[in-house]
Enzyme design. Structure first.
Site, PDB file in Angstrom:
ATOM      1  N   ASP A 135       0.856  -1.192   0.000  1.00  0.00           N
ATOM      2  CA  ASP A 135       0.000   0.000   0.000  1.00  0.00           C
ATOM      3  C   ASP A 135       0.888   1.236   0.000  1.00  0.00           C
ATOM      4  O   ASP A 135       1.995   1.226   0.548  1.00  0.00           O
ATOM      5  CB  ASP A 135      -0.922   0.015   1.227  1.00  0.00           C
ATOM      6  CG  ASP A 135      -2.178   0.822   0.981  1.00  0.00           C
ATOM      7  OD1 ASP A 135      -3.266   0.228   0.906  1.00  0.00           O
ATOM      8  OD2 ASP A 135      -2.053   2.075   0.828  1.00  0.00           O
ATOM      9  N   ARG A 165     -18.760  -9.118   1.531  1.00  0.00           N
ATOM     10  CA  ARG A 165     -19.534  -8.057   2.180  1.00  0.00           C
ATOM     11  C   ARG A 165     -18.775  -7.599   3.406  1.00  0.00           C
ATOM     12  O   ARG A 165     -18.326  -8.434   4.205  1.00  0.00           O
ATOM     13  CB  ARG A 165     -20.909  -8.569   2.632  1.00  0.00           C
ATOM     14  CG  ARG A 165     -21.802  -9.041   1.518  1.00  0.00           C
ATOM     15  CD  ARG A 165     -22.893  -9.947   2.036  1.00  0.00           C
ATOM     16  NE  ARG A 165     -22.340 -11.116   2.722  1.00  0.00           N
ATOM     17  CZ  ARG A 165     -23.056 -11.948   3.480  1.00  0.00           C
ATOM     18  NH1 ARG A 165     -24.337 -11.729   3.672  1.00  0.00           N
ATOM     19  NH2 ARG A 165     -22.491 -12.987   4.068  1.00  0.00           N
ATOM     20  N   GLY A 222     -26.179   2.452   1.557  1.00  0.00           N
ATOM     21  CA  GLY A 222     -25.000   3.318   1.520  1.00  0.00           C
ATOM     22  C   GLY A 222     -23.791   2.447   1.315  1.00  0.00           C
ATOM     23  O   GLY A 222     -23.860   1.405   0.676  1.00  0.00           O
ATOM     24  N   CYS A 245     -19.719   0.775  -1.943  1.00  0.00           N
ATOM     25  CA  CYS A 245     -19.913   0.098  -3.232  1.00  0.00           C
ATOM     26  C   CYS A 245     -21.206   0.446  -3.954  1.00  0.00           C
ATOM     27  O   CYS A 245     -21.185   0.944  -5.067  1.00  0.00           O
ATOM     28  CB  CYS A 245     -19.835  -1.409  -3.019  1.00  0.00           C
ATOM     29  SG  CYS A 245     -18.175  -1.918  -2.582  1.00  0.00           S
TER      30      CYS A 245
HETATM   31  N1  LIG Z   1     -15.418  -2.525   0.256  1.00  0.00           N
HETATM   32  C1  LIG Z   1     -16.142  -3.534  -0.197  1.00  0.00           C
HETATM   33  O1  LIG Z   1     -17.005  -4.082   0.488  1.00  0.00           O
HETATM   34  C2  LIG Z   1     -15.911  -4.032  -1.598  1.00  0.00           C
HETATM   35  C3  LIG Z   1     -16.481  -5.243  -1.994  1.00  0.00           C
HETATM   36  C4  LIG Z   1     -16.266  -5.694  -3.280  1.00  0.00           C
HETATM   37  C5  LIG Z   1     -15.513  -4.935  -4.156  1.00  0.00           C
HETATM   38  N2  LIG Z   1     -14.975  -3.750  -3.765  1.00  0.00           N
HETATM   39  C6  LIG Z   1     -14.149  -3.017  -4.711  1.00  0.00           C
HETATM   40  O2  LIG Z   1     -12.813  -3.233  -4.372  1.00  0.00           O
HETATM   41  C7  LIG Z   1     -12.026  -2.071  -4.616  1.00  0.00           C
HETATM   42  C8  LIG Z   1     -11.314  -1.660  -3.336  1.00  0.00           C
HETATM   43  O3  LIG Z   1     -12.261  -1.298  -2.381  1.00  0.00           O
HETATM   44  P1  LIG Z   1     -11.884  -0.993  -0.872  1.00  0.00           P
HETATM   45  O4  LIG Z   1     -13.134  -0.766  -0.157  1.00  0.00           O
HETATM   46  O5  LIG Z   1     -10.951  -2.032  -0.401  1.00  0.00           O
HETATM   47  O6  LIG Z   1     -11.073   0.373  -1.091  1.00  0.00           O
HETATM   48  P2  LIG Z   1     -10.251   1.173   0.002  1.00  0.00           P
HETATM   49  O7  LIG Z   1     -10.345   2.588  -0.405  1.00  0.00           O
HETATM   50  O8  LIG Z   1     -10.661   0.767   1.352  1.00  0.00           O
HETATM   51  O9  LIG Z   1      -8.779   0.678  -0.207  1.00  0.00           O
HETATM   52  C9  LIG Z   1      -7.979   1.032  -1.291  1.00  0.00           C
HETATM   53  C10 LIG Z   1      -6.517   0.977  -0.830  1.00  0.00           C
HETATM   54  O10 LIG Z   1      -5.709   1.074  -1.959  1.00  0.00           O
HETATM   55  C11 LIG Z   1      -4.566   1.861  -1.623  1.00  0.00           C
HETATM   56  N3  LIG Z   1      -3.965   2.351  -2.869  1.00  0.00           N
HETATM   57  C12 LIG Z   1      -4.476   3.229  -3.745  1.00  0.00           C
HETATM   58  N4  LIG Z   1      -3.631   3.394  -4.781  1.00  0.00           N
HETATM   59  C13 LIG Z   1      -2.563   2.596  -4.542  1.00  0.00           C
HETATM   60  C14 LIG Z   1      -1.366   2.335  -5.232  1.00  0.00           C
HETATM   61  N5  LIG Z   1      -1.095   2.913  -6.405  1.00  0.00           N
HETATM   62  N6  LIG Z   1      -0.482   1.494  -4.696  1.00  0.00           N
HETATM   63  C15 LIG Z   1      -0.726   0.908  -3.526  1.00  0.00           C
HETATM   64  N7  LIG Z   1      -1.848   1.101  -2.813  1.00  0.00           N
HETATM   65  C16 LIG Z   1      -2.755   1.941  -3.330  1.00  0.00           C
HETATM   66  C17 LIG Z   1      -5.131   2.926  -0.731  1.00  0.00           C
HETATM   67  O11 LIG Z   1      -4.117   3.551   0.041  1.00  0.00           O
HETATM   68  C18 LIG Z   1      -6.130   2.119   0.097  1.00  0.00           C
HETATM   69  O12 LIG Z   1      -5.512   1.636   1.249  1.00  0.00           O
HETATM   70  C19 LIG Z   1     -12.985  -1.040  -5.137  1.00  0.00           C
HETATM   71  O13 LIG Z   1     -12.971  -1.058  -6.540  1.00  0.00           O
HETATM   72  C20 LIG Z   1     -14.304  -1.529  -4.638  1.00  0.00           C
HETATM   73  O14 LIG Z   1     -15.342  -1.085  -5.449  1.00  0.00           O
HETATM   74  C21 LIG Z   1     -15.150  -3.302  -2.499  1.00  0.00           C
END
Ligand SMILES: NC(=O)c1ccc[n+]([C@@H]2O[C@H](COP(=O)([O-])OP(=O)(O)OC[C@H]3O[C@@H](n4cnc5c(N)ncnc54)[C@H](O)[C@@H]3O)[C@@H](O)[C@H]2O)c1
Length: 835
Positions: A30, A185, A289, A292
């Site tokens: 990260d 989820r 909310g 996603c």
């Molecule tokens: N949150 C959920 O429940 C969920 C479920 C299914 C799918 N998704 C999808 O998964 C993806 C991630 O969601 P999330 O909730 O985990 O996001 P998040 O914002 O919680 O996490 C993203 C992470 O990526 C890091 N990051 C960003 N750019 C980076 C880079 N260039 N190099 C290294 N690290 C980097 C950020 O610092 C952050 O820690 C999204 O596309 C989301 O739509 C999320």
């Protein structure tokens, strides 16, 4: 298998940790240094049940550990050397350049937030792709082995190709891009990852898909292999479908409230249909909310738009969701119209239970609006406090749910945390200042909450409407009652009965009973002889027979609007409300003098401070004195105060109301929409007799019940009469017609100056000037009434009627004021006859 996961958010971290748990060597990367620092110490930067334990475990376990053979096949990946026993399964790093070249599979799990126009912001994905390309490019040619880049982020269709292009820009070695959307989820992420309903792998390379399928083999889940674009679409379509089903059930819930159904049972019934399914997303609530649904639905709408397709269902789902978020505050505003300085407890900010994620949570909007309305908000969320504080540093946080509720004017529940469901409800009731609970998650049983004395509002479920007994006291069955009954039986409420209380059962009453039988309403209507007693005593008498918990008093010469009870009953959801009154409106089909009488009461000049009681307009308000012609009261409250002050009639309600408000400390609500139509007196003489009777009582009550009857407005007509007499006296003493109204230079008291040449004004002129102002007041009323009724004659005749009303009231009030004991002069002194 050596795996790198870029992004340690909710998805990346869970993916990395779980892939390690099933035996892979995983490096989680990260750009956020604080996160990596924490993670290296085994601390999870997010809350997810069981996640921290798994991090700690896999940080220390050697790679082979408990891994099954199936998840590691060195033959699949060239150059993959057999596991080194000393290497740890899980590691965390900020150094993408170092970790990527050493990995065979690289997951991209970075954020894809929404842009202002609703489309997905791909900058994080693009940056990650560029970083991967640049890092791989640094490998010496001989070490450039085959890589699989897996897109786990939710991305618009075609993003896989974009990633491929961006990597190729820097790296010309062998690699494939695969889409592997994530369906976990928040709140049950570990479980979901380990026990997925399905695993979707989309790509153009069979080799890449086969390798990835092997990686997930230990999960023993159905795997769907597709092309790249289909996999990307599956994720958007799934999330949009789920969001739409919540909007759908929320719309059903709103309808349930209107028609009297229960949305939880509706959903249960729907889930039994195998085509819908027992896990269908059909929990009504405060709107969806999270990180996603909102962004994914908007992104799909945007994708449809770019492809010249209208996705109306999703548009509608989005709009419904915005409306739903307002539902909670709408409910709160109706029951607590003034939020300024009110203390509102709020349970749960996280967009769902089991997570500390507050992104796009309905609670954020609600907190914002509560603060804007001047409310003091005390929040409790077992996990999301830190994230909420970042958005609302000014909001106070409690350490427990009960602490938040302590002394609150209302409680709002927005997250379905299991600890809320287990709360000690009697204790909660004691702690709340007002036991008003607006439950956006349907956590509690409606009947139980009602029994415990809560004012409980939940989503799409009926408040348990109490049974109402409509009480009509009369001497004997008459034509008015026959006019009223069809309206009563047309009331849009099921749970009510009518109690008609004549003096005796004579011919008329028997006739009524026969008619009731003929019309099949006999079980809804009881006719009981009371003996010759007064209306107030008859109302008390009703206490013995009423099976409803609310008594609704109606005069025999009044009839209700069809929604009378429905409108009035909603206020009884508030346990602090003991009674509800509504206006007694003059029926449109009334005789001329009845209309004049009604117009007097309604007019600004004639009705004075009480005119609101005759008009179906204005605002809902608290009152402390209200007539019983249109009055609903809890049976329990009426019993507590010992019934009506039946020695008085009219005015029997004054003492009752005073006791409700000032002895019981309960509320009487006036609702202008709880309408009954009340016939006025047929002649002016009867009208004046009625005014005289009211005023004598009011004058008497001014001494006896000063708290509610010693009010300046009640004295105004008497002062007016005094003024009239003074004016008449002055006119007589000065000689009618000979005293100039305005004296120039001499006579009368000089106002203002010594200078004899100034205009001076005599008391008589002031008296007459006031009469002139009075006459203007009458004129305004005439215009008001004539205009409202489109009847000039009615308007004109209202003027003398108002004048006489003032005179009679003024005299009656003084009589009442000087009366020692009004009781003895009143009619109907007999005790109730044996029932
Ligand atoms: N949150 C959920 O429940 C969920 C479920 C299914 C799918 N998704 C999808 O998964 C993806 C991630 O969601 P999330 O909730 O985990 O996001 P998040 O914002 O919680 O996490 C993203 C992470 O990526 C890091 N990051 C960003 N750019 C980076 C880079 N260039 N190099 C290294 N690290 C980097 C950020 O610092 C952050 O820690 C999204 O596309 C989301 O739509 C999320």
């Amino acid at each position: 298998m050596k795996i790198a996961v870029i992004g340690t958010g909710y998805v990346g971290l869970v993916t990395g940790v779980c892939l390690a748990e099933i035996g892979n060597k995983v490096s989680c990367i990260d750009i956020d240094e604080r996160k990596i620092k924490k993670l290296k110490k085994g601390i999870s930067p997010i809350f997810e049940e069981g996640l921290e334990d798994l991090i700690k475990k896999n940080l220390t376990l050697p790679r082979r550990g408990s891994a099954t053979k199936a998840n590691y096949d060195p033959e699949l990946v060239e150059g993959e050397c057999a596991a080194k026993a000393e290497s740890k399964r899980l590691s965390f790093s900020n150094n993408l350049e170092k970790e990527i070249p050493n990995s065979h599979i690289i997951f991209i799990a970075v954020g894809t937030p929404e842009k202002e126009d609703g489309s997905a912001d791909l900058s994080q994905v693009e940056n990650a792709a560029v970083s991967i390309g640049q890092a791989l490019a640094k490998l010496p040619k001989e070490k450039q082995d085959y890589k699989i880049i897996v897109n786990k982020s939710t991305v618009p269709i075609g993003t896989g190709d974009l990633v491929s292009k961006l990597v190729k820009k820097y790296y010309d070695g062998l690699f494939d891009v695969v889409s592997n959307p994530e369906f976990l989820r928040e709140g049950s992420a570990i479980f979901d990852f380990m026990h997925p309903d399905r695993i979707v792998i989309g790509g153009e390379s069979e080799k890449a898909k086969t390798i990835l399928k092997k990686v997930f083999q230990p999960l023993a889940a159905p795997v769907l292999l597709t092309d790249l674009k289909t996999a990307e679409m599956i994720k958007y379509a799934s999330n949009s479908f789920l969001a739409t089903s919540i909007s759908f059930i929320n719309s059903v819930a709103n309808l349930c409230e209107k028609v009297g159904a229960d949305v939880t049972q509706v959903a249960a019934g729907m889930r039994l249909d195998k085509r819908i399914g027992k896990r269908a997303f059909l929990d009504a609530g405060p709107g969806w909310g999270g990180s996603c649904f909102p962004k994914d639905v908007k992104a799909l709408v945007q994708i449809a738009d770019e492809n010249y397709t209208q996705f109306e269902i999703l548009q509608a789902a989005l709009e419904q969701n915005e409306r739903q978020k307002k539902w909670i505050l709408g409910k709160l505003f109706t029951l607590l119209p003034e939020l300024k300085d009110k203390k509102i407890a709020l349970w749960g900010v996280a967009f769902k239970a089991g997570t500390d994620d507050v992104r796009e949570a309905p609670a954020l909007k609600i907190i914002e609006e509560l603060l804007a309305a001047g409310a003091e908000v005390l929040v409790f969320d077992p996990q999301a406090a830190e994230n909420t504080k970042k958005i609302f540093p000014q909001v106070a946080f409690a350490n427990s749910a009960l602490q938040a509720a302590d002394g609150a004017d209302a409680l709002i529940i927005l997250t379905e945390w299991s600890q809320f469901k287990k709360i000690n409800l009697p204790k909660l009731k004691l702690l709340l200042k007002t036991p008003l609970v607006v439950d956006g998650r349907n956590l509690f049983n409606v009947q139980q909450m009602y029994k415990l004395g809560f004012q409980y509002i939940s989503v799409g479920r009926q408040w348990l409407e109490p049974k109402v007994t409509i009480v009509i006291p009369l001497n004997q069955v008459n034509q008015y009652l026959y006019e009223s009954l069809p309206h009563i039986f047309n009331i849009d409420l099921k749970n009510y009965e009518v109690l008609i209380l004549p003096d005796q059962i004579g011919r008329q009453e028997k006739g009524l009973l026969t008619k009731a039988k003929k019309n099949n309403v006999e079980d809804k209507m009881k006719v009981i002889a009371t003996g010759k007693i007064g209306p107030a005593q008859k109302r008390d008498f009703a206490l013995n027979y009423a099976t409803g918990s609310i008594l609704a008093f109606l005069d025999d010469d009044a009839y209700p609007a069809s929604d009378w009870l429905k409108v009035a009953l909603r206020h009884f959801q508030n346990p602090a409300v003991a009674a509800v009154g509504g206006p007694a409106v003059t029926p449109a089909k009334s005789g001329f003098w009845e209309k004049v009488s009604g117009a007097v009461y309604e007019s600004l000049f004639g009705g004075g401070t009480a005119r609101f009681r005759y008009l179906p307009t204005g605002t809902i308000r608290e009152v402390d004195d209200f007539p019983s012609v249109n009055f609903l009261i809890k049976k329990e409250s009426l019993q507590k105060v010992g019934g009506f002050a039946s020695q008085f009639w009219p005015g029997e309600d004054t003492k009752l109301c005073q006791q409700i408000v000032y002895t019981l400390g309960q509320k009487i609500i006036y609702d202008p929409q709880a309408v009954v139509y009340h016939h006025r007196r047929k002649t002016l003489a009867d009208h004046l007799k009625q005014v005289l009777s009211y005023s004598v009582h009011r004058g008497y009550f001014a001494k006896k019940f000063p708290k509610t009857s010693l009010r300046p407005a009640y004295f105004a007509p008497s002062l007016f009469v005094l003024w009239l007499l003074t004016t008449a006296g002055l006119l007589i003493s000065r000689g009618l017609g000979r005293t100039p109204l305005i004296v120039f230079g001499s006579g009368g008291e000089i106002l203002g100056a010594q200078n004899q040449s100034l205009w001076t004004i005599s008391p008589l002129s002031i008296a007459l000037a006031i009469l002139l102002i009075y006459a203007i007041g009458l004129l305004v009323s005439v215009v008001q009434i004539a205009f409202k009724n489109r009847n000039i004659i009615l308007g004109v005749m209202t003027a003398p009627a108002i004048f006489l009303t003032h005179v009679f009231y003024g005299i009656g009030f003084v009589v009442g004021l000087s009366t020692k004991n009004l009781k003895s002069k009143m009619r109907y002194q007999k005790k109730p006859a044996e029932a």
